[in-house]
Write a protein that holds these residues in place. Structure first.
Motif, PDB file in Angstrom:
ATOM      1  N   ILE A 130     -28.438  -6.682  39.991  1.00  0.00           N
ATOM      2  CA  ILE A 130     -26.970  -6.872  39.763  1.00  0.00           C
ATOM      3  C   ILE A 130     -26.204  -6.997  41.113  1.00  0.00           C
ATOM      4  O   ILE A 130     -25.442  -7.602  41.296  1.00  0.00           O
ATOM      5  CB  ILE A 130     -26.707  -5.327  39.317  1.00  0.00           C
ATOM      6  CG1 ILE A 130     -26.931  -5.157  37.754  1.00  0.00           C
ATOM      7  CG2 ILE A 130     -24.890  -5.210  39.580  1.00  0.00           C
ATOM      8  CD1 ILE A 130     -26.608  -3.789  37.327  1.00  0.00           C
ATOM      9  N   ARG A 131     -26.893  -6.541  42.373  1.00  0.00           N
ATOM     10  CA  ARG A 131     -26.242  -6.934  43.861  1.00  0.00           C
ATOM     11  C   ARG A 131     -26.314  -8.512  43.839  1.00  0.00           C
ATOM     12  O   ARG A 131     -25.444  -8.865  44.418  1.00  0.00           O
ATOM     13  CB  ARG A 131     -27.173  -6.424  44.948  1.00  0.00           C
ATOM     14  CG  ARG A 131     -27.072  -4.879  45.191  1.00  0.00           C
ATOM     15  CD  ARG A 131     -27.934  -4.368  46.012  1.00  0.00           C
ATOM     16  NE  ARG A 131     -27.260  -4.660  47.344  1.00  0.00           N
ATOM     17  CZ  ARG A 131     -25.985  -4.038  47.728  1.00  0.00           C
ATOM     18  NH1 ARG A 131     -25.567  -3.153  46.959  1.00  0.00           N
ATOM     19  NH2 ARG A 131     -25.450  -4.294  48.586  1.00  0.00           N
TER      20      ARG A 131
ATOM     21  N   MET B 289     -10.584  -7.032  43.135  1.00  0.00           N
ATOM     22  CA  MET B 289     -11.654  -6.445  42.304  1.00  0.00           C
ATOM     23  C   MET B 289     -12.923  -6.288  42.854  1.00  0.00           C
ATOM     24  O   MET B 289     -13.378  -7.297  43.761  1.00  0.00           O
ATOM     25  CB  MET B 289     -11.659  -7.488  41.085  1.00  0.00           C
ATOM     26  CG  MET B 289     -12.589  -7.054  40.026  1.00  0.00           C
ATOM     27  SD  MET B 289     -12.328  -8.040  38.800  1.00  0.00           S
ATOM     28  CE  MET B 289     -13.668  -7.815  37.675  1.00  0.00           C
ATOM     29  N   THR B 290     -13.762  -5.150  42.755  1.00  0.00           N
ATOM     30  CA  THR B 290     -14.989  -5.028  43.302  1.00  0.00           C
ATOM     31  C   THR B 290     -16.215  -5.297  42.256  1.00  0.00           C
ATOM     32  O   THR B 290     -15.752  -5.580  41.101  1.00  0.00           O
ATOM     33  CB  THR B 290     -15.152  -3.532  43.870  1.00  0.00           C
ATOM     34  OG1 THR B 290     -14.907  -2.957  42.644  1.00  0.00           O
ATOM     35  CG2 THR B 290     -14.112  -3.266  44.713  1.00  0.00           C
ATOM     36  N   SER B 291     -17.136  -5.530  42.869  1.00  0.00           N
ATOM     37  CA  SER B 291     -18.295  -5.977  42.061  1.00  0.00           C
ATOM     38  C   SER B 291     -18.999  -4.882  41.365  1.00  0.00           C
ATOM     39  O   SER B 291     -18.719  -3.715  41.824  1.00  0.00           O
ATOM     40  CB  SER B 291     -19.511  -6.721  43.013  1.00  0.00           C
ATOM     41  OG  SER B 291     -20.239  -5.836  43.861  1.00  0.00           O
ATOM     42  N   LEU B 292     -19.440  -5.313  40.247  1.00  0.00           N
ATOM     43  CA  LEU B 292     -20.426  -3.970  39.470  1.00  0.00           C
ATOM     44  C   LEU B 292     -21.313  -3.369  40.569  1.00  0.00           C
ATOM     45  O   LEU B 292     -21.444  -2.183  40.393  1.00  0.00           O
ATOM     46  CB  LEU B 292     -21.158  -4.465  38.464  1.00  0.00           C
ATOM     47  CG  LEU B 292     -21.981  -3.672  37.462  1.00  0.00           C
ATOM     48  CD1 LEU B 292     -20.962  -2.484  37.011  1.00  0.00           C
ATOM     49  CD2 LEU B 292     -22.533  -4.130  36.336  1.00  0.00           C
ATOM     50  N   GLY B 293     -21.992  -4.179  41.419  1.00  0.00           N
ATOM     51  CA  GLY B 293     -23.085  -3.405  42.145  1.00  0.00           C
ATOM     52  C   GLY B 293     -22.401  -2.532  43.033  1.00  0.00           C
ATOM     53  O   GLY B 293     -22.909  -1.465  43.672  1.00  0.00           O
ATOM     54  N   PHE B 294     -21.100  -2.791  43.594  1.00  0.00           N
ATOM     55  CA  PHE B 294     -20.589  -2.077  44.551  1.00  0.00           C
ATOM     56  C   PHE B 294     -20.075  -0.730  43.926  1.00  0.00           C
ATOM     57  O   PHE B 294     -20.094   0.263  44.288  1.00  0.00           O
ATOM     58  CB  PHE B 294     -19.128  -2.447  45.147  1.00  0.00           C
ATOM     59  CG  PHE B 294     -18.324  -1.816  45.908  1.00  0.00           C
ATOM     60  CD1 PHE B 294     -18.769  -1.749  47.358  1.00  0.00           C
ATOM     61  CD2 PHE B 294     -17.370  -1.095  45.588  1.00  0.00           C
ATOM     62  CE1 PHE B 294     -18.097  -0.896  48.086  1.00  0.00           C
ATOM     63  CE2 PHE B 294     -16.641  -0.053  46.527  1.00  0.00           C
ATOM     64  CZ  PHE B 294     -17.291  -0.172  47.639  1.00  0.00           C
ATOM     65  N   GLU B 295     -19.672  -0.857  42.430  1.00  0.00           N
ATOM     66  CA  GLU B 295     -18.979   0.259  41.875  1.00  0.00           C
ATOM     67  C   GLU B 295     -20.318   1.337  41.389  1.00  0.00           C
ATOM     68  O   GLU B 295     -19.893   2.593  41.554  1.00  0.00           O
ATOM     69  CB  GLU B 295     -18.504  -0.057  40.534  1.00  0.00           C
ATOM     70  CG  GLU B 295     -17.078  -1.128  40.698  1.00  0.00           C
ATOM     71  CD  GLU B 295     -16.047  -0.128  41.221  1.00  0.00           C
ATOM     72  OE1 GLU B 295     -15.990   1.259  41.178  1.00  0.00           O
ATOM     73  OE2 GLU B 295     -15.163  -0.472  42.082  1.00  0.00           O
TER      74      GLU B 295
ATOM     75  N   GLY C 130     -25.767 -10.553  41.409  1.00  0.00           N
ATOM     76  CA  GLY C 130     -24.867 -11.063  40.388  1.00  0.00           C
ATOM     77  C   GLY C 130     -25.905 -11.799  39.273  1.00  0.00           C
ATOM     78  O   GLY C 130     -25.288 -12.401  38.558  1.00  0.00           O
TER      79      GLY C 130
ATOM     80  N   CYS D 149     -30.388  -2.200  40.020  1.00  0.00           N
ATOM     81  CA  CYS D 149     -29.220  -2.195  40.898  1.00  0.00           C
ATOM     82  C   CYS D 149     -29.646  -3.553  41.767  1.00  0.00           C
ATOM     83  O   CYS D 149     -28.672  -4.352  42.270  1.00  0.00           O
ATOM     84  CB  CYS D 149     -29.694  -1.064  41.818  1.00  0.00           C
ATOM     85  SG  CYS D 149     -28.900   0.479  41.056  1.00  0.00           S
TER      86      CYS D 149
ATOM     87  N   GLY E 146     -26.916 -15.680  41.222  1.00  0.00           N
ATOM     88  CA  GLY E 146     -26.080 -15.065  40.325  1.00  0.00           C
ATOM     89  C   GLY E 146     -25.946 -15.777  38.961  1.00  0.00           C
ATOM     90  O   GLY E 146     -26.096 -17.067  39.080  1.00  0.00           O
TER      91      GLY E 146
END
Length: 87
Positions: free
Chosen positions: A75-76, A1-7, A78, A72, A53
């Motif tokens: 979010i990076r 599962m990838t992080s929201l920041g990555f997505e 967390g 952004c 986070g």
């Protein structure tokens, strides 16, 4: 599962769309690559200041490139971006 920041940001750069416009306002446009760079720099500064986070971070900026960069960055880490008065 990838992080929201990555997505929401990194994925565009990794998939070769770094030169595409990510956001723009009256001050100009930011590509995904430039937005990633600025968000990472800001995230590093926020980390040094103790943001971790799960923390709620109030973002009191007008709509535009700076606000997108700040969200952004938060979010990076967390952390949770919050509108004025929500943090």
């Amino acid at each position: 599962m990838t992080s929201l920041g990555f997505e929401i940001l990194d994925r565009h750069v990794v998939e070769g769309r770094g030169d595409d416009v990510a956001c723009s306002d009256e001050t100009g446009s930011l590509t995904y690559s430039k937005l990633l760079e600025r968000a990472a720099e800001l995230a590093g500064g926020l980390y040094i200041l103790g943001v971790r986070g799960g923390d709620h971070v109030e973002i009191d900026l007008p709509d535009g490139n700076l606000q997108v960069t700040a969200v952004c960055a938060v979010i990076r880490l967390g952390a949770i971006p919050a509108a004025q008065g929500e943090a």
